[in-house]
Design a protein around this motif. Structure first.
Motif, mmCIF file in Angstrom:
data_model
loop_
_atom_site.group_PDB
_atom_site.id
_atom_site.type_symbol
_atom_site.label_atom_id
_atom_site.label_comp_id
_atom_site.label_asym_id
_atom_site.label_seq_id
_atom_site.Cartn_x
_atom_site.Cartn_y
_atom_site.Cartn_z
ATOM 1 N N VAL A 153 -15.677 -67.594 4.858
ATOM 2 C CA VAL A 153 -15.079 -67.050 6.080
ATOM 3 C C VAL A 153 -13.616 -67.491 6.183
ATOM 4 N N ALA A 154 -13.346 -68.762 5.900
ATOM 5 C CA ALA A 154 -11.969 -69.267 5.947
ATOM 6 C C ALA A 154 -11.095 -68.577 4.907
ATOM 7 N N ALA A 155 -11.648 -68.304 3.736
ATOM 8 C CA ALA A 155 -10.890 -67.613 2.690
ATOM 9 C C ALA A 155 -10.523 -66.206 3.133
ATOM 10 N N PHE A 156 -11.462 -65.507 3.737
ATOM 11 C CA PHE A 156 -11.160 -64.155 4.209
ATOM 12 C C PHE A 156 -10.141 -64.183 5.341
ATOM 13 N N VAL A 157 -10.261 -65.126 6.237
ATOM 14 C CA VAL A 157 -9.310 -65.227 7.351
ATOM 15 C C VAL A 157 -7.901 -65.498 6.825
ATOM 16 N N ALA A 158 -7.775 -66.354 5.818
ATOM 17 C CA ALA A 158 -6.453 -66.634 5.243
ATOM 18 C C ALA A 158 -5.839 -65.376 4.649
ATOM 19 N N SER A 159 -6.633 -64.601 3.920
ATOM 20 C CA SER A 159 -6.088 -63.375 3.339
ATOM 21 C C SER A 159 -5.796 -62.332 4.416
ATOM 22 N N ALA A 160 -6.597 -62.294 5.453
ATOM 23 C CA ALA A 160 -6.356 -61.349 6.549
ATOM 24 C C ALA A 160 -5.072 -61.703 7.303
ATOM 25 N N VAL A 161 -4.817 -62.985 7.502
ATOM 26 C CA VAL A 161 -3.575 -63.409 8.156
ATOM 27 C C VAL A 161 -2.378 -63.006 7.312
ATOM 28 N N TYR A 162 -2.483 -63.216 6.001
ATOM 29 C CA TYR A 162 -1.377 -62.816 5.126
ATOM 30 C C TYR A 162 -1.148 -61.306 5.210
ATOM 31 N N LEU A 163 -2.223 -60.531 5.092
ATOM 32 C CA LEU A 163 -2.069 -59.072 5.060
ATOM 33 C C LEU A 163 -1.615 -58.495 6.398
ATOM 34 N N ALA A 164 -2.025 -59.100 7.500
ATOM 35 C CA ALA A 164 -1.688 -58.554 8.812
ATOM 36 C C ALA A 164 -0.376 -59.075 9.379
ATOM 37 N N ASP A 165 -0.002 -60.307 9.037
ATOM 38 C CA ASP A 165 1.176 -60.904 9.646
ATOM 39 C C ASP A 165 2.323 -61.113 8.654
ATOM 40 N N VAL A 166 2.047 -61.746 7.546
ATOM 41 C CA VAL A 166 3.108 -62.131 6.625
ATOM 42 C C VAL A 166 3.590 -60.946 5.799
ATOM 43 N N ARG A 167 2.673 -60.186 5.240
ATOM 44 C CA ARG A 167 3.054 -59.078 4.343
ATOM 45 C C ARG A 167 4.005 -58.079 4.997
ATOM 46 N N PRO A 168 3.745 -57.612 6.225
ATOM 47 C CA PRO A 168 4.701 -56.655 6.818
ATOM 48 C C PRO A 168 6.107 -57.231 6.984
ATOM 49 N N LYS A 169 6.206 -58.500 7.344
ATOM 50 C CA LYS A 169 7.525 -59.114 7.518
ATOM 51 C C LYS A 169 8.236 -59.296 6.188
ATOM 52 N N VAL A 170 7.488 -59.692 5.166
ATOM 53 C CA VAL A 170 8.084 -59.921 3.858
ATOM 54 C C VAL A 170 8.492 -58.599 3.211
ATOM 55 N N ARG A 171 7.746 -57.549 3.450
ATOM 56 C CA ARG A 171 8.089 -56.235 2.894
ATOM 57 C C ARG A 171 9.392 -55.697 3.466
ATOM 58 N N GLU A 172 9.728 -56.095 4.699
ATOM 59 C CA GLU A 172 10.965 -55.624 5.322
ATOM 60 C C GLU A 172 12.203 -56.165 4.618
ATOM 61 N N ILE A 173 12.072 -57.311 3.993
ATOM 62 C CA ILE A 173 13.199 -57.952 3.315
ATOM 63 C C ILE A 173 13.347 -57.309 1.945
ATOM 64 N N ARG A 174 14.476 -56.709 1.698
ATOM 65 C CA ARG A 174 14.747 -56.046 0.415
ATOM 66 C C ARG A 174 15.575 -56.973 -0.458
ATOM 67 N N SER A 175 15.354 -56.894 -1.753
ATOM 68 C CA SER A 175 16.123 -57.740 -2.658
ATOM 69 C C SER A 175 17.436 -57.064 -3.029
ATOM 70 N N GLY A 176 18.479 -57.873 -3.196
ATOM 71 C CA GLY A 176 19.779 -57.359 -3.601
ATOM 72 C C GLY A 176 20.413 -56.508 -2.516
ATOM 73 N N SER A 177 21.344 -55.656 -2.938
ATOM 74 C CA SER A 177 21.982 -54.761 -1.989
ATOM 75 C C SER A 177 21.112 -53.534 -1.817
ATOM 76 N N SER A 178 20.761 -53.252 -0.597
ATOM 77 C CA SER A 178 19.845 -52.158 -0.330
ATOM 78 C C SER A 178 20.559 -50.894 0.130
ATOM 79 N N GLY A 179 21.886 -50.901 0.166
ATOM 80 C CA GLY A 179 22.624 -49.715 0.589
ATOM 81 C C GLY A 179 22.614 -49.543 2.101
ATOM 82 N N ASN A 180 22.350 -50.616 2.834
ATOM 83 C CA ASN A 180 22.358 -50.528 4.271
ATOM 84 C C ASN A 180 23.734 -50.879 4.811
#
Length: 109
Positions: free
Chosen positions: A76-103
């Protein structure tokens, strides 16, 4: 697997364990491919910390899926850890682009 009155319940728990293992695998692989600086820029824990957490969750999920369902609190703890990553961390980390993004200062060019 068992036979008798509880056999359908055992199959259900094995199916849950396999589904949880899928989520844990997805989270672990996603954390591997994200750049380390994106975690810090997003204000989350560092990449090595998330890799340790999700790696342990992956191993626990693999054990639970391979040997017939839940292994108690750890699965249960293992699933909760992965769910926290997928629901909270992943969306924030995906927003950060590497290098120059042309923005520009007001958005994409």
């Amino acid at each position: 697997m068992g036979s008798g009155a509880y056999a359908p319940l055992q199959y259900f728990f094995v199916a849950l364990a396999v589904a949880a293992f899928g989520a844990e695998t997805w989270a672990f692989i996603d954390a591997i491919i994200r750049p380390a600086r994106a975690f810090v820029a997003a204000g989350k824990q560092t990449k090595p910390i998330w890799l340790i957490i999700l790696g342990v969750a992956f191993v626990i999920g693999l054990y639970a899926a391979a040997y017939g369902g839940v292994i108690g609190f750890l699965s249960v703890a293992a699933f909760v850890a992965s769910a926290v990553y997928l629901a909270d961390v992943r969306p924030k980390v995906r927003e950060i682009r590497s290098g120059s993004s042309g923005n520009g200062p007001y958005g994409p060019w």
